[in-house]
Enzyme design. Structure first.
Site, PDB file in Angstrom:
ATOM      1  N   GLU A   1      57.926 -35.326 -21.951  1.00  0.00           N
ATOM      2  CA  GLU A   1      57.120 -34.146 -21.628  1.00  0.00           C
ATOM      3  C   GLU A   1      57.918 -32.873 -21.877  1.00  0.00           C
ATOM      4  OE1 GLU A   1      54.731 -32.046 -17.889  1.00  0.00           O
ATOM      5  OE2 GLU A   1      56.242 -33.585 -17.503  1.00  0.00           O
TER       6      GLU A   1
ATOM      7  N   GLU B   1      47.796 -33.314 -13.328  1.00  0.00           N
ATOM      8  CA  GLU B   1      49.060 -33.033 -12.639  1.00  0.00           C
ATOM      9  C   GLU B   1      49.052 -31.549 -12.292  1.00  0.00           C
ATOM     10  OE1 GLU B   1      53.865 -33.570 -12.995  1.00  0.00           O
ATOM     11  OE2 GLU B   1      52.786 -32.663 -14.661  1.00  0.00           O
TER      12      GLU B   1
END
Length: 265
Positions: free
Chosen positions: A149, A243
């Site tokens: 990420e 998220e």
């Protein structure tokens, strides 16, 4: 089919089975797990096995540790790799797709004093290639994937844009190592988020969604229609996990998210 999932900390219930029932009632397709260090995730195997056996959908895990594979300290890097290998094995055992991790989080920013990190860019790259090669080989042996990420410039100094991640993945050269774009970080780093997703398309394995202010989708100013159209245009069939922080009580704000994202995905 793109699965829309929600991280487990936003769900109430004493078991994953109860949390899954709530996720489904709110319109989500599954749960994204949080994978803690110190082998705490491995210690959850009895709970995770039981949930998997009764059909709880848990395709991905988001790492939840205090140090990461890009740490300046060699022993911390070694431990982060060991923890992630264990987490990948756990996900393989419960039929998951993979685990996502940043290169680092909150360790250093070139945008804040002292501005100059203790490693050169070349040294950073060598450290990350070594770590993700080891993780990719382990993931491949387990039949799962490891997702990198990219984080924004204030949270990480090494991998900020999707193009940074693509360059690193090309050096690693393993199909089991993929990118996990996060819409919040992209909103800060990418001048054209849609073009960035299209350019990185062959490397994308997982996506995380939160709005421009880090709240749930719909609480900021990200263009979700463009986001969905872009994922469709690249033929993305992976998972999109919520998220984010929340703008209000979970029971009030989260049921809106699957309807919003599902409208465009």
């Amino acid at each position: 089919m793109t699965l829309i999932t929600v991280q487990e900390q936003h769900l109430s219930g004493s078991t994953l089975e109860e949390k899954f029932e709530q996720a489904l009632a709110w319109g989500f397709d599954g749960i994204e797990l949080r994978s803690a260090g110190d082998l705490q995730f491995q210690a959850r195997l009895p709970e995770l096995r039981r949930a998997h056996q009764v059909g709880v959908v848990m395709p991905t895990a988001c790492v939840d540790m205090t140090h990461f594979v890009g740490a300046f300290d060699a022993e911390l890097r070694k431990d982060a790799v060991a923890q992630l290998k264990s987490q990948l094995s756990v996900m393989a055992e419960i039929g998951g797709r993979g685990v996502m991790t940043p290169a680092s989080y909150g360790m250093f920013s070139k945008r804040l004093p002292p501005f100059v990190p203790p490693r050169t860019d070349e040294e950073d790259t060598a450290v990350l290639v070594e770590a993700f090669t080891a993780l990719g080989e382990h993931a491949s042996s387990e039949g799962v994937e490891i997702y990198l990420e990219p984080l924004n410039r204030y949270e990480d100094h090494m991998v900020n844009r999707l193009a940074d991640g693509v360059r690193l993945l090309k050096l690693v050269g393993l199909d089991s190592v993929k990118l996990a774009p996060d819409t919040y970080h992209m909103n800060i780093e990418e001048s054209d988020p849609a073009a960035a997703l299209q350019a990185a398309a062959p490397f994308i394995g997982h996506v995380q969604a939160s709005d421009s202010n880090r709240l749930e989708p719909g609480a900021g100013n990200i263009d979700w229609a463009l986001f969905g159209a872009t994922l469709k245009s690249i033929g993305y069939q992976g998972t999109v996990a919520l998220e984010s922080r929340l703008s209000g009580p979970a029971s009030d704000v989260l049921p809106r998210v699957p309807a919003l994202l599902g409208r465009y995905l």
